[in-house]
Every structure is written in C-alpha cells, then in structure tokens.
Design a protein around this motif. Structure first.
Motif, mmCIF file in Angstrom:
data_model
loop_
_atom_site.group_PDB
_atom_site.id
_atom_site.type_symbol
_atom_site.label_atom_id
_atom_site.label_comp_id
_atom_site.label_asym_id
_atom_site.label_seq_id
_atom_site.Cartn_x
_atom_site.Cartn_y
_atom_site.Cartn_z
ATOM 1 N N LEU A 233 0.989 -1.259 -0.010
ATOM 2 C CA LEU A 233 -0.015 -0.038 0.044
ATOM 3 C C LEU A 233 0.993 1.247 -0.015
ATOM 4 O O LEU A 233 1.595 1.441 0.947
ATOM 5 N N ASN A 234 1.081 1.873 -1.125
ATOM 6 C CA ASN A 234 2.128 2.938 -1.349
ATOM 7 C C ASN A 234 3.290 2.689 -0.737
ATOM 8 O O ASN A 234 3.765 3.538 -0.291
ATOM 9 N N GLY A 235 3.823 1.518 -0.890
ATOM 10 C CA GLY A 235 5.010 1.188 -0.217
ATOM 11 C C GLY A 235 5.263 0.424 0.953
ATOM 12 O O GLY A 235 6.196 -0.100 1.226
ATOM 13 N N GLU A 236 4.091 0.573 1.597
ATOM 14 C CA GLU A 236 4.368 -0.270 2.808
ATOM 15 C C GLU A 236 3.811 -1.555 2.661
ATOM 16 O O GLU A 236 2.722 -1.618 2.271
ATOM 17 N N ARG A 237 4.566 -2.584 3.136
ATOM 18 C CA ARG A 237 4.264 -3.848 2.620
ATOM 19 C C ARG A 237 3.985 -4.903 3.819
ATOM 20 O O ARG A 237 4.560 -4.700 4.822
ATOM 21 N N ILE A 238 2.977 -5.860 3.668
ATOM 22 C CA ILE A 238 2.795 -7.001 4.354
ATOM 23 C C ILE A 238 3.109 -8.202 3.607
ATOM 24 O O ILE A 238 2.614 -8.197 2.526
ATOM 25 N N SER A 239 2.949 -9.498 4.303
ATOM 26 C CA SER A 239 2.895 -10.881 3.677
ATOM 27 C C SER A 239 1.936 -11.512 4.609
ATOM 28 O O SER A 239 1.595 -11.218 5.592
ATOM 29 N N VAL A 240 1.035 -12.532 3.865
ATOM 30 C CA VAL A 240 0.072 -12.967 4.285
ATOM 31 C C VAL A 240 0.145 -14.781 3.670
ATOM 32 O O VAL A 240 0.541 -14.811 2.573
ATOM 33 N N PRO A 241 0.433 -15.512 4.736
ATOM 34 C CA PRO A 241 0.637 -16.841 4.624
ATOM 35 C C PRO A 241 -0.501 -17.424 3.698
ATOM 36 O O PRO A 241 -1.852 -17.160 3.883
ATOM 37 N N THR A 242 -0.488 -18.715 2.870
ATOM 38 C CA THR A 242 -1.535 -19.463 2.404
ATOM 39 C C THR A 242 -2.103 -20.345 3.587
ATOM 40 O O THR A 242 -1.330 -21.141 4.239
ATOM 41 N N PRO A 243 -3.357 -20.387 3.901
ATOM 42 C CA PRO A 243 -3.982 -21.246 4.716
ATOM 43 C C PRO A 243 -3.872 -22.904 4.395
ATOM 44 O O PRO A 243 -3.764 -22.816 3.214
ATOM 45 N N PRO A 244 -3.636 -23.758 5.309
ATOM 46 C CA PRO A 244 -3.878 -25.227 4.688
ATOM 47 C C PRO A 244 -4.842 -25.501 3.797
ATOM 48 O O PRO A 244 -5.926 -24.974 4.144
ATOM 49 N N ALA A 245 -4.708 -26.267 2.859
ATOM 50 C CA ALA A 245 -5.696 -26.599 1.940
ATOM 51 C C ALA A 245 -5.326 -27.978 1.242
ATOM 52 O O ALA A 245 -4.168 -28.400 0.954
ATOM 53 N N ASP A 246 -6.424 -28.854 0.912
ATOM 54 C CA ASP A 246 -6.323 -29.915 0.118
ATOM 55 C C ASP A 246 -6.390 -29.524 -1.396
ATOM 56 O O ASP A 246 -7.499 -29.279 -1.773
ATOM 57 N N VAL A 247 -5.424 -29.280 -1.889
ATOM 58 C CA VAL A 247 -5.696 -28.903 -3.471
ATOM 59 C C VAL A 247 -5.841 -29.978 -4.619
ATOM 60 O O VAL A 247 -5.178 -31.058 -4.527
ATOM 61 N N VAL A 248 -7.105 -29.889 -5.179
ATOM 62 C CA VAL A 248 -7.586 -30.551 -6.077
ATOM 63 C C VAL A 248 -7.224 -29.892 -7.445
ATOM 64 O O VAL A 248 -6.516 -30.722 -8.395
ATOM 65 N N ASP A 249 -7.333 -28.443 -7.732
ATOM 66 C CA ASP A 249 -6.753 -27.779 -8.893
ATOM 67 C C ASP A 249 -6.705 -26.391 -8.201
ATOM 68 O O ASP A 249 -7.330 -26.084 -7.507
ATOM 69 N N THR A 250 -5.819 -25.551 -9.148
ATOM 70 C CA THR A 250 -5.898 -24.287 -8.718
ATOM 71 C C THR A 250 -6.523 -23.267 -9.481
ATOM 72 O O THR A 250 -6.492 -21.898 -9.532
ATOM 73 N N VAL A 251 -7.320 -23.695 -10.491
ATOM 74 C CA VAL A 251 -8.267 -23.010 -11.456
ATOM 75 C C VAL A 251 -9.167 -21.952 -10.588
ATOM 76 O O VAL A 251 -9.848 -22.536 -9.705
ATOM 77 N N GLY A 252 -9.212 -20.861 -10.914
ATOM 78 C CA GLY A 252 -9.912 -19.628 -10.228
ATOM 79 C C GLY A 252 -9.566 -19.259 -8.986
ATOM 80 O O GLY A 252 -10.219 -18.550 -8.361
ATOM 81 N N ALA A 253 -8.312 -19.966 -8.644
ATOM 82 C CA ALA A 253 -7.945 -19.350 -7.241
ATOM 83 C C ALA A 253 -7.628 -17.901 -6.855
ATOM 84 O O ALA A 253 -8.070 -17.246 -6.372
ATOM 85 N N GLY A 254 -7.044 -17.448 -7.974
ATOM 86 C CA GLY A 254 -6.723 -16.109 -7.811
ATOM 87 C C GLY A 254 -7.765 -15.048 -8.226
ATOM 88 O O GLY A 254 -7.928 -14.072 -7.610
ATOM 89 N N ASP A 255 -8.772 -15.524 -9.012
ATOM 90 C CA ASP A 255 -10.028 -14.740 -9.039
ATOM 91 C C ASP A 255 -10.743 -14.731 -7.834
ATOM 92 O O ASP A 255 -11.419 -13.844 -7.478
ATOM 93 N N SER A 256 -10.739 -15.903 -7.094
ATOM 94 C CA SER A 256 -11.492 -15.936 -5.712
ATOM 95 C C SER A 256 -10.885 -15.072 -4.867
ATOM 96 O O SER A 256 -11.406 -14.524 -3.980
ATOM 97 N N PHE A 257 -9.280 -15.088 -4.825
ATOM 98 C CA PHE A 257 -8.791 -14.259 -4.186
ATOM 99 C C PHE A 257 -9.115 -12.692 -4.163
ATOM 100 O O PHE A 257 -9.517 -11.841 -3.146
ATOM 101 N N THR A 258 -9.278 -12.414 -5.400
ATOM 102 C CA THR A 258 -9.612 -10.982 -5.759
ATOM 103 C C THR A 258 -10.912 -10.720 -5.294
ATOM 104 O O THR A 258 -11.480 -9.543 -4.492
ATOM 105 N N ALA A 259 -11.864 -11.630 -5.422
ATOM 106 C CA ALA A 259 -13.260 -11.252 -4.852
ATOM 107 C C ALA A 259 -13.301 -11.423 -3.291
ATOM 108 O O ALA A 259 -14.098 -10.404 -2.902
#
Length: 323
Positions: A233-259
């Motif tokens: 955010l305007n140069g101030e940065r944070i990192s966020v971990p991925t929660p545990p997940a049983d991955v079937v596939d990653t299709v649409g994951a980025g779109d869901s993140f945006t939503a």
C-alpha cells in the motif's frame, strides 16, 4: 447491512477439462463455466456482495450454461449483452499439482467485440467498485473501448484490475505497453507471481510494486500460490501466508482471492474513490480473508468458489511486515 455494488466487466469462458476417455481413441471433456472476470463475479455474489456482470454472452450452448451458472450464484445479468458471436472455449490439462495448461479457441468470439455504444448503455451510478481485467482489456476490437470505459468510471468508483496475462493469446509486450495506463486508472492491482514474471521479468516483487505505485496505483497485491501473498500500500508492505488446503486444482484461485479482497474491503466500508482511508492493517485483514476464499476454491474441481456459509474464519492476527 446492504453491501456496496461491485460491477465486473470482462469475459466468461467455457473451461473444458480433459478427463479419462471411456473408449480408446476418444477425448472426453468436462465443461465448466470460467473466465477470470466471470469467476470473480460469481465469487463476490456467493460471498454476499451485490455483483453485476457486464459481459457479452452468446446464445450458444456454452452461453446458456454461463447464464444459468451466473444467475444461480446470484450475479446480476441485467446489463449483460446478448451477443450473436460464439462463446470462447479454453481446453485445460492439469498437471500433478493441479496447475492448468490451456489451449484457447477465441478467434471472433463474443467476449472481445465490445462497442462504445454497448458500454455507454451501462449505468454506473450505483457502482462503488468496478473490477476488470484479463483478456477483455487487451483483445481487440473491444480492448480499447473497455479501457476508455474504465477511465470514465474512475472519476467516481474504485477501479480494480487483474491483468491475468495469457501469452498464448496476447503477447506480454501488449500488456507491458498498456500497464502504465492501467496503473493511472486503477486503485487495486491484483496479479499472480507468474504475471509478474511475464510483465517485469527482471524485477523483484518489491521493485515491481514500487514501479506500479509510481505509475499511480495505491494498492498492489501479488499472489504466490502456496507461498501466500504480498501486498503493498503505497510502499508499505505486508505478507500473508496461505492457509492449509487440500488442493484438487488451482483453477480460479486468483479470481477468488480478488473477490475475497474486494468483498472484505466492501464490508468494512473502504471501497469507493481512491482508497484514501485505507490502512495497511485493513489490507492485511482483507488478504487473510481472501486467502481463505482462494484456498477453499482450490479444494474443488474447477472455478467453483465458496459460498459465505462455507467460511469459518478465526479473527485475523495483526499485520506483519514483508521480508
């Protein structure tokens, strides 16, 4: 509480996944409604955000599938255009980690034929946030028309963009040439680490964020799959971990993140205008929520984001600086 309206502009694509054929010498496909903007609209609506989809939907067999899927998820299609052209088809092969490789059938299809008159008919008076991206921004003849529409909307609404680079259909150079203009218009830029590698291949995440901030976008979020996300955010940065997940596939994951990101910001009353009230702790909380939404999407086949009642989140921890 009535949440703010998010309007999503872009394509809806038939995602055809290869499945074991019942007979040797045949190819069997399972077709699901997809496309980055459509996935984002569906995820927003399922989370409870009023979502309106500006799309050009064919009346062919795929277009009818799209309409049924979107309406069943609660997406408002009153502004969608009935298009005479055929739907776009993407055939996906999944590797052992659930990552998809696509081949596209997109020549002359409905999604890219936007006209100025069609978009002039769209009423944005009640729209708090306008999200767009992916191929609708770069495929001609409609790409320039979509960009002009975003420029008009930016005067009143928060603009969210996801480049979702597809080098098989549009050369990365086209995205690179237009990205500075998008950053002038956008308040939120969400992209994957793969997108970053195609857009600014010699840049670290930190340097890329600084470049895009200098071009005008206040909030940049880069998702990194199983390694979580980095937000700036305007140069101030944070990192966020991925929660545990049983991955079937990653299709649409980025779109869901945006939503998930936009939904959470809307719940907190932070959407609208240029995000001047946004603080880095707000960004962290929104990204934690978004990562959970994306993880649940990874647990099922195809772009099938969760409904609000599937989310059971603990209270988010305090933000921490990215390394």
């Amino acid at each position: 509480m009535r949440l703010p309206l998010v309007t999503v502009l872009g394509e809806c694509v038939a995602d055809a996944f290869t499945v074991p054929a019942p007979t040797p010498g045949e190819l069997a496909l399972r077709v699901l409604p997809g496309g980055g903007p459509a996935n984002t609209a569906v995820a927003l609506a399922r989370l409870g955000t009023p979502a309106r989809f500006l799309a050009r939907l064919s009346d062919d067999v795929f277009g009818r599938l799209f309409r049924a899927h979107l309406e069943a998820s609660g997406v408002d299609l009153t502004a969608a255009v009935r298009a005479p052209e055929p739907s776009t088809l993407a055939v996906a092969e999944l590797d052992g980690q659930g990552q998809a490789t696509y081949s596209f059938h997109a020549r002359g299809t409905a999604d890219w034929q936007w006209t100025a008159d069609e978009l002039a008919a769209a009423d944005l008076a009640s729209t708090t946030c306008l999200h767009s991206g992916s191929l609708a921004l770069v495929r001609e003849p409609g790409g320039r028309v979509v960009e002009e529409f975003l420029a008009r909307a930016a005067a009143a609404a928060t603009i969210s963009l996801d480049p979702n680079v597809r080098p098989l259909l549009v050369a990365p150079e086209v995205y690179r040439e237009r990205l500075p203009r998008w950053c002038e218009l956008a308040d939120v830029l969400r992209l994957s680490e793969d997108d970053l590698g195609l857009l600014l291949p010699e840049h670290t995440i930190e340097r890329a964020c600084d470049v895009w901030h200098a071009a005008g976008v206040p909030l940049v979020v880069i998702t990194r799959g199983e390694r979580g996300a980095v937000a700036s955010l305007n140069g101030e940065r944070i990192s966020v971990p991925t929660p545990p997940a049983d991955v079937v596939d990653t299709v649409g994951a980025g779109d869901s993140f945006t939503a998930g990101l936009l939904h959470h910001l809307g719940v907190k009353g932070l959407l609208g205008g240029r995000l001047t009230e946004l603080r880095i702790d707000d960004v962290f909380d929104a990204c934690v929520f978004a990562a959970r939404v994306a993880a649940l999407t990874c647990g099922v086949v195809g772009p099938n984001p969760p409904w609000a009642n599937q989310l059971r989140l603990p209270a988010p921890a305090a933000g921490h600086a990215a390394g």
